[in-house]
Design a protein around this motif. Sequence first.
Motif, PDB file in Angstrom:
ATOM      1  N   ARG A  31     -37.534 -25.211  76.931  1.00 35.00           N
ATOM      2  CA  ARG A  31     -39.009 -25.176  76.994  1.00 35.00           C
ATOM      3  C   ARG A  31     -39.609 -25.403  75.612  1.00 35.00           C
ATOM      4  O   ARG A  31     -40.587 -26.124  75.445  1.00 35.00           O
ATOM      5  N   ILE A  32     -38.993 -24.773  74.604  1.00 35.13           N
ATOM      6  CA  ILE A  32     -39.537 -24.889  73.235  1.00 35.13           C
ATOM      7  C   ILE A  32     -39.368 -26.319  72.713  1.00 35.13           C
ATOM      8  O   ILE A  32     -40.281 -26.889  72.122  1.00 35.13           O
ATOM      9  N   ILE A  33     -38.202 -26.893  72.961  1.00 30.29           N
ATOM     10  CA  ILE A  33     -37.954 -28.273  72.503  1.00 30.29           C
ATOM     11  C   ILE A  33     -38.971 -29.219  73.140  1.00 30.29           C
ATOM     12  O   ILE A  33     -39.569 -30.072  72.466  1.00 30.29           O
ATOM     13  N   ASP A  34     -39.168 -29.059  74.441  1.00 34.49           N
ATOM     14  CA  ASP A  34     -40.127 -29.936  75.133  1.00 34.49           C
ATOM     15  C   ASP A  34     -41.535 -29.729  74.565  1.00 34.49           C
ATOM     16  O   ASP A  34     -42.259 -30.694  74.299  1.00 34.49           O
ATOM     17  N   GLY A 290     -31.869 -21.535  67.793  1.00 30.56           N
ATOM     18  CA  GLY A 290     -31.382 -21.977  66.473  1.00 30.56           C
ATOM     19  C   GLY A 290     -30.373 -23.112  66.608  1.00 30.56           C
ATOM     20  O   GLY A 290     -30.351 -24.049  65.805  1.00 30.56           O
ATOM     21  N   SER A 291     -29.540 -23.034  67.638  1.00 30.95           N
ATOM     22  CA  SER A 291     -28.552 -24.096  67.876  1.00 30.95           C
ATOM     23  C   SER A 291     -29.272 -25.389  68.242  1.00 30.95           C
ATOM     24  O   SER A 291     -28.870 -26.482  67.821  1.00 30.95           O
ATOM     25  N   ALA A 292     -30.344 -25.260  69.027  1.00 33.79           N
ATOM     26  CA  ALA A 292     -31.136 -26.444  69.400  1.00 33.79           C
ATOM     27  C   ALA A 292     -31.793 -27.057  68.158  1.00 33.79           C
ATOM     28  O   ALA A 292     -31.877 -28.282  68.024  1.00 33.79           O
ATOM     29  N   ILE A 293     -32.219 -26.199  67.233  1.00 32.65           N
ATOM     30  CA  ILE A 293     -32.814 -26.703  65.980  1.00 32.65           C
ATOM     31  C   ILE A 293     -31.755 -27.506  65.204  1.00 32.65           C
ATOM     32  O   ILE A 293     -32.029 -28.588  64.675  1.00 32.65           O
ATOM     33  N   PHE A 302     -35.998 -34.221  62.157  1.00 29.30           N
ATOM     34  CA  PHE A 302     -36.247 -33.099  61.236  1.00 29.30           C
ATOM     35  C   PHE A 302     -37.635 -32.500  61.473  1.00 29.30           C
ATOM     36  O   PHE A 302     -37.851 -31.316  61.278  1.00 29.30           O
ATOM     37  N   GLU A 303     -38.557 -33.332  61.935  1.00 30.66           N
ATOM     38  CA  GLU A 303     -39.931 -32.860  62.133  1.00 30.66           C
ATOM     39  C   GLU A 303     -39.972 -31.789  63.240  1.00 30.66           C
ATOM     40  O   GLU A 303     -40.501 -30.693  63.040  1.00 30.66           O
ATOM     41  N   ALA A 304     -39.388 -32.125  64.407  1.00 28.93           N
ATOM     42  CA  ALA A 304     -39.397 -31.153  65.511  1.00 28.93           C
ATOM     43  C   ALA A 304     -38.585 -29.912  65.122  1.00 28.93           C
ATOM     44  O   ALA A 304     -38.974 -28.779  65.441  1.00 28.93           O
ATOM     45  N   ALA A 305     -37.459 -30.124  64.424  1.00 28.09           N
ATOM     46  CA  ALA A 305     -36.612 -28.989  64.025  1.00 28.09           C
ATOM     47  C   ALA A 305     -37.398 -28.033  63.129  1.00 28.09           C
ATOM     48  O   ALA A 305     -37.406 -26.808  63.353  1.00 28.09           O
ATOM     49  N   ALA A 311     -42.140 -22.007  63.638  1.00 31.59           N
ATOM     50  CA  ALA A 311     -42.801 -21.208  64.688  1.00 31.59           C
ATOM     51  C   ALA A 311     -42.008 -19.927  64.963  1.00 31.59           C
ATOM     52  O   ALA A 311     -42.595 -18.859  65.201  1.00 31.59           O
ATOM     53  N   MET A 312     -40.682 -20.030  64.901  1.00 29.18           N
ATOM     54  CA  MET A 312     -39.863 -18.837  65.157  1.00 29.18           C
ATOM     55  C   MET A 312     -40.016 -17.854  63.987  1.00 29.18           C
ATOM     56  O   MET A 312     -40.158 -16.637  64.191  1.00 29.18           O
ATOM     57  N   LEU A 313     -40.021 -18.372  62.757  1.00 30.86           N
ATOM     58  CA  LEU A 313     -40.203 -17.495  61.575  1.00 30.86           C
ATOM     59  C   LEU A 313     -41.574 -16.816  61.617  1.00 30.86           C
ATOM     60  O   LEU A 313     -41.702 -15.622  61.312  1.00 30.86           O
TER      61      LEU A 313
END
Length: 488
Positions: A31-34, A290-293, A302-305, A311-313
């Motif tokens: 969901r977060i990646i999308d 984190g693994s998805a990042i 790198f932009e999405a990562a 956002a998580m921090l």
Amino acid sequence: MHLQKTADGKTLATLIPGDGIGPECVESARRIIDAAGAKLEWEVRHAGESVFKQGVQSGVPQDTIESIRKTRLVLKGPLGTPVGYGEKSANVTLRKLFETYGNIRPVRELPGVKTPYSGRGIDLVVVRENVEDLYAGIEHMQTPGVAQCLKLISAKGCEKIVRLAFELARAEGRKSVACATKSNIMKFTEGTLKRTFERIAKEYSDIESWHVIIDNACHQLVKKPEQFDVIVTTNMNGDIMSDLTSALVGGLGFAPSANLGNDAAIFEAVHGSAPKYAGKNCINPAAVIGSAIMMLRYIGDFEAANKIENAMLVTWEDGKVMTGDVVGYDKGCTTTGFTDAIIGNLGRTPKNWKVRNYKPINMPKVSSDQAFVKVAKRRTLGFDYFIETSDTPAVIGPKVQAIAEGTPFALKMISNRGTQVFPDKGSLTDCTDQHRCRFIARDKNADVSDADILALIQKASATYRWAHIEKLQEFDGQPGYTKAQGED
Ligand code: NAP
């Protein structure tokens, strides 16, 4: 990298929900990646417990293998290895099938996640060799009561993992690489990693390098973890050590990982399927996120990562929505609540925490020559012959000496679990029924033939049941075997 693109330019990835808490974690990451706008298309496939229960012995069905062969990119949830179903771990099978030889396990101190180490700035990566060592899983019962597991370490495997560790250090702007081994005890297996590391370190003079014995490395990690940057180590050492390092920053819920190979990459949390929390919508999905990042960085997004990591921090820095592993399960947010909070924070950057400046990893190019180490000279000077018997060494010794009479070999010694027990040197060894008889050619310069070895085995097997043999060889004049404890 052999990534597969869809017609509309998205990168195709295999998504394995996994077992236990896996589907909840994977759904959160997806969901977060999308929401972050990353251009990925998922092919959902299965592996693990449900597949073992369908009778697929490996836990990895063919359509999952085919999907990964096509996409070469996987985000997966943890897979359980239920007792009584498949013998092998489906995780290990996946890592080995796709030769993902490097397991990258980063941990860093996180905002709002209080630990005894808070404030010390832990930020390190364990680079674990991922396909060799005891996890090759080659095990045998030599007698009903004595088991053996082969620890296979190759010079080629060491070269690949050491180069990967240094390349990762460069890509992440890190300053040092420590190599942690048990080479003081296992001179050939663990020693190969140490020697390879010391040779290759000279090519990376921009990065500080040092060797540390694995037990001291664990001691140092608990005492002064901030001294470490990158740690490269063998498979089992790395497996154990990376659970330890995850606990330094808050636990397994925070520990992501990447399994990297030349042809495929698999991204997954360090943690397992934590069955007691399955379906409760309470676990921390941060390790899979984190693994998805890491996966997004691997494919060059790198932009999405960075957007997701920021956002998580921010979510942790705000401290309003924290999972139960941090604040207690009675007070913690739901997994979906944490996911929603991260999605809500996409586009924000934390006040006091920075995302590291990552560059693409330059995957090392190491020769795939099967005979990776070539020698000019070699000879076989004897063999170790493992027998099953409950006779005492004082009885076995003279019998085996007599068997060797009239052959090109003499009995040098007998050991039990690595300690010489014949000729008796006064050890207090509590013997098992597995004994190793070391036969050495009487002629000190001989290169003994297989026929000579087989003839002696044939003769000896009339007296003792044999379980295993191992040649004693020299390569370029150097012995390719170790001595028993107490052997001269
Ligand atoms: P585990 O599943 O990693 O769980 C151990 C403990 O770690 C949990 O009880 C929990 O601690 C904590 N934990 C793990 N993930 C968490 C998360 N996302 N959020 C919060 N806390 C988390 O280890 P296990 O119980 O030894 O193994 C269970 C199964 O997983 C086994 O079948 C094993 O083979 C498999 N496994 C798979 C993988 C993989 O797929 N790569 C890796 C390891 C194990 P508390 O109890 O303290 O709350």
